[in-house]
Write a protein that holds these residues in place. Structure first.
Motif, PDB file in Angstrom:
ATOM      1  N   ALA A  66     -14.831  -7.455  -3.793  1.00 39.11           N
ATOM      2  CA  ALA A  66     -14.374  -8.979  -4.203  1.00 39.11           C
ATOM      3  C   ALA A  66     -13.190  -9.297  -3.223  1.00 39.11           C
ATOM      4  O   ALA A  66     -13.295  -9.555  -2.587  1.00 39.11           O
ATOM      5  N   GLY A  67     -12.786  -7.361  -3.495  1.00 37.03           N
ATOM      6  CA  GLY A  67     -10.585  -7.653  -2.769  1.00 37.03           C
ATOM      7  C   GLY A  67     -11.639  -7.119  -0.981  1.00 37.03           C
ATOM      8  O   GLY A  67     -10.724  -8.078  -0.151  1.00 37.03           O
ATOM      9  N   ARG A  68     -12.547  -6.648  -0.932  1.00 37.75           N
ATOM     10  CA  ARG A  68     -12.571  -6.024   0.329  1.00 37.75           C
ATOM     11  C   ARG A  68     -13.035  -7.242   1.297  1.00 37.75           C
ATOM     12  O   ARG A  68     -12.894  -7.026   2.800  1.00 37.75           O
ATOM     13  N   LEU A  69     -14.181  -7.891   1.082  1.00 35.47           N
ATOM     14  CA  LEU A  69     -15.233  -9.149   0.851  1.00 35.47           C
ATOM     15  C   LEU A  69     -15.967 -10.029   1.061  1.00 35.47           C
ATOM     16  O   LEU A  69     -16.588 -10.610   1.377  1.00 35.47           O
ATOM     17  N   GLY A  70     -15.300 -10.727  -0.642  1.00 33.42           N
ATOM     18  CA  GLY A  70     -15.575 -11.532  -1.219  1.00 33.42           C
ATOM     19  C   GLY A  70     -14.378 -12.884  -1.066  1.00 33.42           C
ATOM     20  O   GLY A  70     -13.262 -12.741  -0.168  1.00 33.42           O
TER      21      GLY A  70
ATOM     22  N   THR B 264     -11.057  -7.470 -19.166  1.00 31.44           N
ATOM     23  CA  THR B 264     -11.691  -8.161 -17.698  1.00 31.44           C
ATOM     24  C   THR B 264     -10.020  -8.373 -16.335  1.00 31.44           C
ATOM     25  O   THR B 264     -10.254  -8.374 -15.322  1.00 31.44           O
ATOM     26  N   MET B 265      -9.351  -8.684 -17.015  1.00 35.44           N
ATOM     27  CA  MET B 265      -7.982  -9.332 -16.407  1.00 35.44           C
ATOM     28  C   MET B 265      -7.352  -8.309 -16.086  1.00 35.44           C
ATOM     29  O   MET B 265      -6.599  -8.458 -14.786  1.00 35.44           O
ATOM     30  N   PRO B 266      -7.382  -7.086 -16.591  1.00 32.99           N
ATOM     31  CA  PRO B 266      -6.294  -5.365 -15.636  1.00 32.99           C
ATOM     32  C   PRO B 266      -7.385  -5.996 -14.013  1.00 32.99           C
ATOM     33  O   PRO B 266      -6.605  -5.249 -13.153  1.00 32.99           O
ATOM     34  N   LEU B 267      -9.162  -6.084 -14.049  1.00 25.85           N
ATOM     35  CA  LEU B 267      -9.431  -6.221 -12.417  1.00 25.85           C
ATOM     36  C   LEU B 267      -9.046  -7.287 -11.458  1.00 25.85           C
ATOM     37  O   LEU B 267      -9.160  -7.100 -10.444  1.00 25.85           O
ATOM     38  N   LEU B 268      -8.223  -8.244 -12.179  1.00 27.78           N
ATOM     39  CA  LEU B 268      -7.478  -8.911 -11.255  1.00 27.78           C
ATOM     40  C   LEU B 268      -6.677  -8.495 -10.159  1.00 27.78           C
ATOM     41  O   LEU B 268      -6.599  -8.584  -8.777  1.00 27.78           O
ATOM     42  N   ASP B 269      -6.133  -6.951 -10.622  1.00 26.49           N
ATOM     43  CA  ASP B 269      -4.963  -6.858  -9.855  1.00 26.49           C
ATOM     44  C   ASP B 269      -5.563  -6.048  -8.601  1.00 26.49           C
ATOM     45  O   ASP B 269      -4.836  -5.419  -7.920  1.00 26.49           O
ATOM     46  N   VAL B 270      -6.951  -5.309  -9.293  1.00 26.84           N
ATOM     47  CA  VAL B 270      -7.625  -4.434  -8.667  1.00 26.84           C
ATOM     48  C   VAL B 270      -8.643  -4.971  -7.155  1.00 26.84           C
ATOM     49  O   VAL B 270      -8.305  -4.773  -6.251  1.00 26.84           O
ATOM     50  N   VAL B 271      -8.566  -6.385  -7.619  1.00 29.54           N
ATOM     51  CA  VAL B 271      -8.838  -7.049  -6.467  1.00 29.54           C
ATOM     52  C   VAL B 271      -8.141  -7.620  -5.609  1.00 29.54           C
ATOM     53  O   VAL B 271      -8.020  -7.371  -3.989  1.00 29.54           O
ATOM     54  N   ARG B 272      -6.622  -7.687  -5.949  1.00 29.22           N
ATOM     55  CA  ARG B 272      -5.615  -7.885  -4.661  1.00 29.22           C
ATOM     56  C   ARG B 272      -5.083  -6.785  -4.115  1.00 29.22           C
ATOM     57  O   ARG B 272      -4.729  -7.220  -2.907  1.00 29.22           O
ATOM     58  N   ARG B 273      -5.000  -5.590  -4.912  1.00 31.63           N
ATOM     59  CA  ARG B 273      -4.828  -4.387  -4.052  1.00 31.63           C
ATOM     60  C   ARG B 273      -6.146  -3.881  -2.760  1.00 31.63           C
ATOM     61  O   ARG B 273      -5.572  -3.515  -1.981  1.00 31.63           O
ATOM     62  N   SER B 274      -7.184  -4.108  -3.425  1.00 30.36           N
ATOM     63  CA  SER B 274      -8.516  -4.103  -1.996  1.00 30.36           C
ATOM     64  C   SER B 274      -8.148  -4.886  -1.068  1.00 30.36           C
ATOM     65  O   SER B 274      -8.776  -4.491   0.030  1.00 30.36           O
ATOM     66  N   ALA B 275      -7.574  -6.413  -1.504  1.00 36.77           N
ATOM     67  CA  ALA B 275      -7.807  -7.433  -0.494  1.00 36.77           C
ATOM     68  C   ALA B 275      -6.152  -7.150   0.394  1.00 36.77           C
ATOM     69  O   ALA B 275      -6.647  -6.636   1.910  1.00 36.77           O
ATOM     70  N   ASP B 276      -5.409  -6.276   0.319  1.00 39.39           N
ATOM     71  CA  ASP B 276      -3.969  -5.598   0.153  1.00 39.39           C
ATOM     72  C   ASP B 276      -4.838  -4.802   1.375  1.00 39.39           C
ATOM     73  O   ASP B 276      -4.150  -4.442   2.802  1.00 39.39           O
TER      74      ASP B 276
END
Length: 293
Positions: free
Chosen positions: A195-199, A212-224
């Motif tokens: 999701a962070g990379r291409l969503g 699943t709420m900790p996954l939100l930080d994973v999304v943001r780190r991946s996007a960055d």
């Protein structure tokens, strides 16, 4: 804050029910309704369903589950503002050129009201039945996203990948915005990174047997890490405290999600049954209205 109803097509698999739900949801102020996906369910399977405590898919293989895109077309025709989303379509099972055509057509004819929620699947036996390799389904999904976006973006599109390749191909009509929002669903870190990379958004599916709420930080780190703006990726989550009969203050439950950066609350349709004509307007007035604007 926006609000969505989940499990539209398997709760109302008939035409009259789909139209009833779509019109009531739109009138109550819901932003969207989601439709789930399985192409073919085996009579028996060893795979573990990750969204129920017992690891088994609710219902049976005989439970009616209309194709989500066809069901969404029916719901779109019954409404004027309601958005429709697959929640989620099993992307590796679909031919990306055929799917791009179907989704673009649906978006074009609905006035730009379609979102494509995608997942990589969990039911190996379904992949086997369709003759699609279960291994590397994540990489296959990534390529399919790129291929579809190329077809939506321009005429004479080209794409070269390991699983899909074409050169100088045109697929019309185009979506109204020359793209369709792609929302990555799932409960794993791999899904959050995708999701962070291409969503365009992330939907940690309702019922996952973990927080699943900790996954939100994973999304943001991946996007960055991918050079993308983390704030541009929309977050969709469930909110048990907002459900009728939860015993909690629904306004505070939604506000807590809002403080954590959630953009859309996704609620299971079953919580509003059987009296949709009363429960949906009541929720719209009490909760949706409080977060309007």
């Amino acid at each position: 804050m926006k609000f969505a109803l989940h499990f539209g097509n398997n709760t109302f698999p008939d035409g009259a029910g789909a139209a009833r739900l779509a019109r009531l949801a739109e009138a109550a102020g819901f932003d969207s309704v989601f439709a789930v996906d399985h192409v073919a369910l085996p009579e028996s399977y060893e795979s573990t369903y990750p969204y129920a405590p017992g690891g088994r898919l609710p219902g049976t293989q005989f439970t009616a589950m209309p194709d989500p895109l066809i069901w969404m077309a029916f719901a779109a025709a019954a409404t004027t503002r309601l958005r429709l989303m697959t929640g989620v379509i099993i992307l590796p099972l679909r031919n990306p050129l055929v799917l791009a055509k179907q989704v673009a057509t649906l978006d074009h004819m609905s006035g730009g009201r379609i979102e494509l929620g995608i997942g990589v699947g969990w039911l190996r036996e379904e992949f086997d039945a369709l003759g699609v390799p279960f291994a590397e389904r994540g990489r296959r999904a990534d390529e399919y996203v790129g291929a579809m976006r190329a077809l939506w973006r321009e005429d004479g599109a080209s794409f070269a990948g390991r699983f899909v390749s074409f050169d100088g191909v045109t697929c019309d009509p185009k979506p109204l915005a020359r793209t369709v929002p792609i929302i990555v669903g799932g409960h794993s870190e791999a899904a959050a990174r995708r999701a962070g990379r291409l969503g365009d958004g992330f939907f940690p599916s309702i019922g996952a047997q973990l927080d699943t709420m900790p996954l939100l930080d994973v999304v943001r780190r991946s996007a960055d890490a991918a050079g993308r703006d983390p704030a541009a990726i929309k977050i969709l989550t469930g909110c048990p405290g907002a459900l009728p009969g939860s015993g909690q203050d629904p306004l505070e439950a939604v506000a807590e999600r809002q403080r954590r950066g959630v953009d859309r609350i996704v609620l299971p349709l079953g919580a509003f049954l059987p009296d949709l004509e009363e429960s949906l307007p009541r929720f719209g007035e009490k909760v949706i209205g409080a977060f309007a604007g």
